[in-house]
Design a protein around this motif. Structure first.
Motif, PDB file in Angstrom:
ATOM      1  N   UNK A   1       2.963  14.783  -5.095  1.00 14.88           N
ATOM      2  CA  UNK A   1       3.907  14.133  -4.176  1.00 14.88           C
ATOM      3  C   UNK A   1       3.200  13.599  -2.933  1.00 14.88           C
ATOM      4  N   UNK A   2       3.625  12.445  -2.484  1.00 16.88           N
ATOM      5  CA  UNK A   2       3.040  11.788  -1.310  1.00 16.88           C
ATOM      6  C   UNK A   2       4.026  11.884  -0.146  1.00 16.88           C
ATOM      7  N   UNK A   3       3.541  12.373   0.998  1.00 15.71           N
ATOM      8  CA  UNK A   3       4.374  12.472   2.196  1.00 15.71           C
ATOM      9  C   UNK A   3       4.120  11.277   3.106  1.00 15.71           C
ATOM     10  N   UNK A   4       5.198  10.673   3.600  1.00 13.56           N
ATOM     11  CA  UNK A   4       5.083   9.525   4.495  1.00 13.56           C
ATOM     12  C   UNK A   4       5.957   9.734   5.724  1.00 13.56           C
ATOM     13  N   UNK A   5       5.348   9.645   6.885  1.00 11.82           N
ATOM     14  CA  UNK A   5       6.073   9.672   8.156  1.00 11.82           C
ATOM     15  C   UNK A   5       6.366   8.214   8.501  1.00 11.82           C
ATOM     16  N   UNK A   6       7.609   7.803   8.335  1.00  7.41           N
ATOM     17  CA  UNK A   6       7.954   6.383   8.432  1.00  7.41           C
ATOM     18  C   UNK A   6       7.621   5.789   9.803  1.00  7.41           C
ATOM     19  N   UNK A   7       7.875   6.528  10.861  1.00  3.34           N
ATOM     20  CA  UNK A   7       7.682   5.996  12.208  1.00  3.34           C
ATOM     21  C   UNK A   7       6.214   5.892  12.599  1.00  3.34           C
ATOM     22  N   UNK A   8       5.377   6.812  12.086  1.00  4.68           N
ATOM     23  CA  UNK A   8       4.008   6.887  12.592  1.00  4.68           C
ATOM     24  C   UNK A   8       2.919   6.552  11.583  1.00  4.68           C
TER      25      UNK A   8
ATOM     26  N   UNK B   1       0.529   4.564   9.514  1.00  4.48           N
ATOM     27  CA  UNK B   1       0.149   3.146   9.529  1.00  4.48           C
ATOM     28  C   UNK B   1       0.287   2.449   8.182  1.00  4.48           C
ATOM     29  N   UNK B   2       0.274   3.214   7.088  1.00  7.14           N
ATOM     30  CA  UNK B   2       0.354   2.595   5.768  1.00  7.14           C
ATOM     31  C   UNK B   2       1.734   1.970   5.527  1.00  7.14           C
ATOM     32  N   UNK B   3       2.749   2.396   6.280  1.00  6.60           N
ATOM     33  CA  UNK B   3       4.101   1.879   6.086  1.00  6.60           C
ATOM     34  C   UNK B   3       4.178   0.393   6.426  1.00  6.60           C
ATOM     35  N   UNK B   4       3.528   0.004   7.523  1.00  3.37           N
ATOM     36  CA  UNK B   4       3.422  -1.411   7.886  1.00  3.37           C
ATOM     37  C   UNK B   4       4.720  -2.176   7.859  1.00  3.37           C
ATOM     38  N   UNK B   5       4.756  -3.247   7.055  1.00  6.04           N
ATOM     39  CA  UNK B   5       5.898  -4.159   7.025  1.00  6.04           C
ATOM     40  C   UNK B   5       7.173  -3.542   6.461  1.00  6.04           C
ATOM     41  N   UNK B   6       7.077  -2.375   5.840  1.00  7.32           N
ATOM     42  CA  UNK B   6       8.268  -1.716   5.291  1.00  7.32           C
ATOM     43  C   UNK B   6       8.976  -0.836   6.323  1.00  7.32           C
ATOM     44  N   UNK B   7       8.368  -0.656   7.501  1.00  8.66           N
ATOM     45  CA  UNK B   7       8.887   0.303   8.478  1.00  8.66           C
ATOM     46  C   UNK B   7      10.313  -0.043   8.948  1.00  8.66           C
TER      47      UNK B   7
ATOM     48  N   UNK C   1       0.800  -1.242   0.000  1.00 10.49           N
ATOM     49  CA  UNK C   1       0.000   0.000   0.000  1.00 10.49           C
ATOM     50  C   UNK C   1       0.824   1.280   0.000  1.00 10.49           C
ATOM     51  N   UNK C   2       1.960   1.280   0.702  1.00 12.67           N
ATOM     52  CA  UNK C   2       2.783   2.483   0.771  1.00 12.67           C
ATOM     53  C   UNK C   2       3.424   2.807  -0.573  1.00 12.67           C
ATOM     54  N   UNK C   3       3.666   1.795  -1.393  1.00 15.34           N
ATOM     55  CA  UNK C   3       4.228   2.012  -2.727  1.00 15.34           C
ATOM     56  C   UNK C   3       3.115   2.365  -3.707  1.00 15.34           C
ATOM     57  N   UNK C   4       1.994   1.652  -3.590  1.00 12.45           N
ATOM     58  CA  UNK C   4       0.886   1.891  -4.510  1.00 12.45           C
ATOM     59  C   UNK C   4       0.277   3.279  -4.361  1.00 12.45           C
ATOM     60  N   UNK C   5       0.307   3.827  -3.144  1.00  8.53           N
ATOM     61  CA  UNK C   5      -0.273   5.154  -2.950  1.00  8.53           C
ATOM     62  C   UNK C   5       0.510   6.199  -3.743  1.00  8.53           C
ATOM     63  N   UNK C   6       1.800   5.963  -3.934  1.00  5.67           N
ATOM     64  CA  UNK C   6       2.614   6.875  -4.754  1.00  5.67           C
ATOM     65  C   UNK C   6       2.259   6.710  -6.227  1.00  5.67           C
ATOM     66  N   UNK C   7       2.128   5.457  -6.667  1.00  6.29           N
ATOM     67  CA  UNK C   7       1.765   5.214  -8.068  1.00  6.29           C
ATOM     68  C   UNK C   7       0.422   5.849  -8.416  1.00  6.29           C
TER      69      UNK C   7
ATOM     70  N   UNK D   1      13.048   0.427   6.317  1.00  2.33           N
ATOM     71  CA  UNK D   1      13.201   1.841   5.945  1.00  2.33           C
ATOM     72  C   UNK D   1      13.935   2.602   7.037  1.00  2.33           C
ATOM     73  N   UNK D   2      13.584   2.337   8.287  1.00  2.00           N
ATOM     74  CA  UNK D   2      14.262   3.000   9.401  1.00  2.00           C
ATOM     75  C   UNK D   2      15.727   2.592   9.472  1.00  2.00           C
ATOM     76  N   UNK D   3      16.023   1.324   9.151  1.00  2.00           N
ATOM     77  CA  UNK D   3      17.404   0.839   9.155  1.00  2.00           C
ATOM     78  C   UNK D   3      18.264   1.612   8.164  1.00  2.00           C
ATOM     79  N   UNK D   4      17.657   2.066   7.084  1.00  2.00           N
ATOM     80  CA  UNK D   4      18.384   2.793   6.049  1.00  2.00           C
ATOM     81  C   UNK D   4      18.516   4.278   6.386  1.00  2.00           C
ATOM     82  N   UNK D   5      18.016   4.666   7.576  1.00  2.00           N
ATOM     83  CA  UNK D   5      18.187   6.037   8.038  1.00  2.00           C
ATOM     84  C   UNK D   5      17.094   6.997   7.628  1.00  2.00           C
TER      85      UNK D   5
END
Length: 211
Positions: free
Chosen positions: A66-73, A75-81, A55-61, A84-88
């Motif tokens: 432009x789509x803004x995503x707060x990685x930590x908070x 909910x659409x980030x889900x399993x990618x969180x 969902x987090x990728x599809x929402x951009x498509x 993504x956080x590991x990559x800084x």
């Protein structure tokens, strides 16, 4: 060269920690990040792959803006969180690449600060820069290569070809796509036959538009 210049410009203009471009389309199984600009080092290639139907990728498509995503908070980030956080990356602004009603990739602007947002003028700048400059130039330069491969391969075969061309073994591709090694090996044989290539280097050259 165009990608490197554009990414460096966006990183400085939008005060980002990192910018990247990934080529592809909304209906592929996986989306791969390609050219990256980070800490002044432009042009490096990162073979980071994410599930394209997430969902987090599809929402951009699906979004024209432009789509803004707060990685930590968000909910659409889900399993990618976690990854993504590991990559800084703590906050992300992403915009699809589209020209003449053809969607062919996305550009991402990442921040390392918690809850970092970009104001309206910055978001508008990314949208206009992508729509008026980056998308038309990239579309024109990549169209012959992308369209040529797309006319020969199925969507599934394109996903396999991209991963193998990026350096994965067929067993690694099988694990990534959730398929058996025999299935991927057979698909790879068909791909090489259709593209008339005999090895990984020739396959990478045939798929150069996505690397």
């Amino acid at each position: 060269m165009v990608q490197r210049i554009a990414l460096r410009h966006l990183r400085y203009r939008l005060r980002a920690a990192r910018t990247d471009i990934g080529l592809g389309s909304p209906d592929e199984e996986f989306h791969k990040v390609g050219t990256v600009e980070i800490d002044g080092d432009a042009g490096q290639v990162e073979n980071h792959v994410v599930p394209n139907r997430h969902p987090a990728v599809q929402v951009v498509w699906r979004s024209k803006e432009p789509v803004y995503l707060d990685i930590a908070r968000d909910p659409i980030i889900g399993s990618l969180r976690a990854k993504t956080l590991e990559r800084g990356t703590r906050s992300k602004l992403a915009c699809r690449l589209e020209h003449r009603n053809r969607i062919f990739g996305m550009v991402c602007v990442d921040a390392s600060e918690e809850h970092r947002d970009w104001d309206r003028s910055e978001r508008q700048y990314l949208e206009e820069f992508t729509r008026r400059f980056l998308s038309p130039i990239l579309s024109t330069s990549l169209a012959p290569q992308v369209d040529g491969v797309c006319s020969l391969l199925t969507t599934t075969e394109i996903s396999v070809a991209r991963l193998v061309a990026a350096g994965m073994s067929y067993k690694e591709v099988a694990k990534q796509l959730g398929k058996s090694p025999n299935t991927v090996d057979n698909q790879l044989r068909k791909i090489r036959s259709k593209l008339q290539v005999t090895n990984r280097v020739e396959l990478a050259n045939a798929c150069a538009a996505w690397l």
